[in-house]
Scaffold this motif. Structure first.
Motif, PDB file in Angstrom:
ATOM      1  N   ASP A 169      46.461  51.248  29.422  1.00 31.60           N
ATOM      2  CA  ASP A 169      45.072  50.910  29.739  1.00 31.60           C
ATOM      3  C   ASP A 169      44.800  49.423  29.546  1.00 31.60           C
ATOM      4  O   ASP A 169      44.064  48.811  30.329  1.00 31.60           O
ATOM      5  CB  ASP A 169      44.102  51.733  28.896  1.00 31.60           C
ATOM      6  N   GLN A 170      45.388  48.857  28.517  1.00 35.34           N
ATOM      7  CA  GLN A 170      45.218  47.432  28.248  1.00 35.34           C
ATOM      8  C   GLN A 170      45.828  46.604  29.388  1.00 35.34           C
ATOM      9  O   GLN A 170      45.229  45.625  29.838  1.00 35.34           O
ATOM     10  CB  GLN A 170      45.884  47.089  26.913  1.00 35.34           C
ATOM     11  N   VAL A 171      47.009  46.995  29.856  1.00 33.13           N
ATOM     12  CA  VAL A 171      47.660  46.300  30.964  1.00 33.13           C
ATOM     13  C   VAL A 171      46.791  46.402  32.219  1.00 33.13           C
ATOM     14  O   VAL A 171      46.557  45.410  32.917  1.00 33.13           O
ATOM     15  CB  VAL A 171      49.078  46.861  31.222  1.00 33.13           C
ATOM     16  N   GLY A 172      46.282  47.591  32.501  1.00 28.36           N
ATOM     17  CA  GLY A 172      45.408  47.772  33.658  1.00 28.36           C
ATOM     18  C   GLY A 172      44.165  46.912  33.585  1.00 28.36           C
ATOM     19  O   GLY A 172      43.734  46.320  34.586  1.00 28.36           O
ATOM     20  N   LYS A 173      43.590  46.813  32.401  1.00 26.81           N
ATOM     21  CA  LYS A 173      42.388  45.995  32.209  1.00 26.81           C
ATOM     22  C   LYS A 173      42.692  44.513  32.461  1.00 26.81           C
ATOM     23  O   LYS A 173      41.923  43.822  33.130  1.00 26.81           O
ATOM     24  CB  LYS A 173      41.840  46.196  30.792  1.00 26.81           C
ATOM     25  N   ILE A 174      43.817  44.049  31.948  1.00 25.92           N
ATOM     26  CA  ILE A 174      44.215  42.656  32.169  1.00 25.92           C
ATOM     27  C   ILE A 174      44.364  42.385  33.661  1.00 25.92           C
ATOM     28  O   ILE A 174      43.868  41.382  34.179  1.00 25.92           O
ATOM     29  CB  ILE A 174      45.542  42.339  31.429  1.00 25.92           C
ATOM     30  N   LEU A 175      45.045  43.279  34.350  1.00 28.23           N
ATOM     31  CA  LEU A 175      45.267  43.085  35.781  1.00 28.23           C
ATOM     32  C   LEU A 175      43.965  43.065  36.564  1.00 28.23           C
ATOM     33  O   LEU A 175      43.803  42.285  37.508  1.00 28.23           O
ATOM     34  CB  LEU A 175      46.207  44.163  36.319  1.00 28.23           C
ATOM     35  N   MET A 176      43.023  43.912  36.182  1.00 26.91           N
ATOM     36  CA  MET A 176      41.726  43.922  36.863  1.00 26.91           C
ATOM     37  C   MET A 176      40.931  42.651  36.545  1.00 26.91           C
ATOM     38  O   MET A 176      40.337  42.042  37.439  1.00 26.91           O
ATOM     39  CB  MET A 176      40.911  45.150  36.464  1.00 26.91           C
ATOM     40  N   GLU A 177      40.917  42.245  35.290  1.00 23.61           N
ATOM     41  CA  GLU A 177      40.139  41.071  34.883  1.00 23.61           C
ATOM     42  C   GLU A 177      40.679  39.771  35.469  1.00 23.61           C
ATOM     43  O   GLU A 177      39.921  38.851  35.745  1.00 23.61           O
ATOM     44  CB  GLU A 177      40.100  40.967  33.362  1.00 23.61           C
ATOM     45  N   GLU A 178      41.981  39.677  35.626  1.00 24.09           N
ATOM     46  CA  GLU A 178      42.598  38.437  36.105  1.00 24.09           C
ATOM     47  C   GLU A 178      42.915  38.479  37.600  1.00 24.09           C
ATOM     48  O   GLU A 178      43.592  37.595  38.112  1.00 24.09           O
ATOM     49  CB  GLU A 178      43.886  38.147  35.321  1.00 24.09           C
ATOM     50  N   SER A 179      42.450  39.475  38.301  1.00 25.34           N
ATOM     51  CA  SER A 179      42.782  39.651  39.713  1.00 25.34           C
ATOM     52  C   SER A 179      42.578  38.367  40.521  1.00 25.34           C
ATOM     53  O   SER A 179      41.501  37.780  40.501  1.00 25.34           O
ATOM     54  CB  SER A 179      41.939  40.764  40.329  1.00 25.34           C
ATOM     55  N   PRO A 180      43.615  37.941  41.237  1.00 26.39           N
ATOM     56  CA  PRO A 180      43.502  36.729  42.047  1.00 26.39           C
ATOM     57  C   PRO A 180      42.846  36.957  43.409  1.00 26.39           C
ATOM     58  O   PRO A 180      42.586  36.002  44.133  1.00 26.39           O
ATOM     59  CB  PRO A 180      44.962  36.295  42.219  1.00 26.39           C
ATOM     60  N   MET A 181      42.571  38.190  43.753  1.00 25.13           N
ATOM     61  CA  MET A 181      41.998  38.499  45.069  1.00 25.13           C
ATOM     62  C   MET A 181      40.651  37.805  45.274  1.00 25.13           C
ATOM     63  O   MET A 181      39.800  37.824  44.395  1.00 25.13           O
ATOM     64  CB  MET A 181      41.816  40.010  45.233  1.00 25.13           C
TER      65      MET A 181
END
Length: 82
Positions: free
Chosen positions: A44-56
């Motif tokens: 969940d922590q990894v998923g949150k990081i990926l969503m928060e830092e999304s380059p899109m």
């Protein structure tokens, strides 16, 4: 609402579809972490990081910053499961 297709979430894009908007090295880091027996503790922590830092949708310089921030944060998570 997410429907399991590419682009719904960067974590499932990496783990289920093989790649994400991040590309390498982020995709490789997440794939490698997912093989660790304790990955479920930080998923969940990894998923949150990926969503928060999304380059899109960000301009080029901001995309590079997002990717680097994700790498730095994911490295800290890797240390938690070692």
């Amino acid at each position: 609402m997410p429907n399991g297709k590419p682009g719904d979430h960067p974590l499932t894009d990496i783990l289920n579809h093989g790649q994400s908007e991040y590309g390498e090295p982020v995709d490789g880091m997440v794939k490698e972490m997912s093989k660790h027996p304790k990955f479920s503790q930080v998923r969940d922590q990894v998923g949150k990081i990926l969503m928060e830092e999304s380059p899109m949708g960000k301009e080029k310089s901001k995309r590079q910053d997002s990717v680097q921030n994700a790498i730095n944060r994911l490295k800290r998570v890797q240390q938690q499961i070692k």
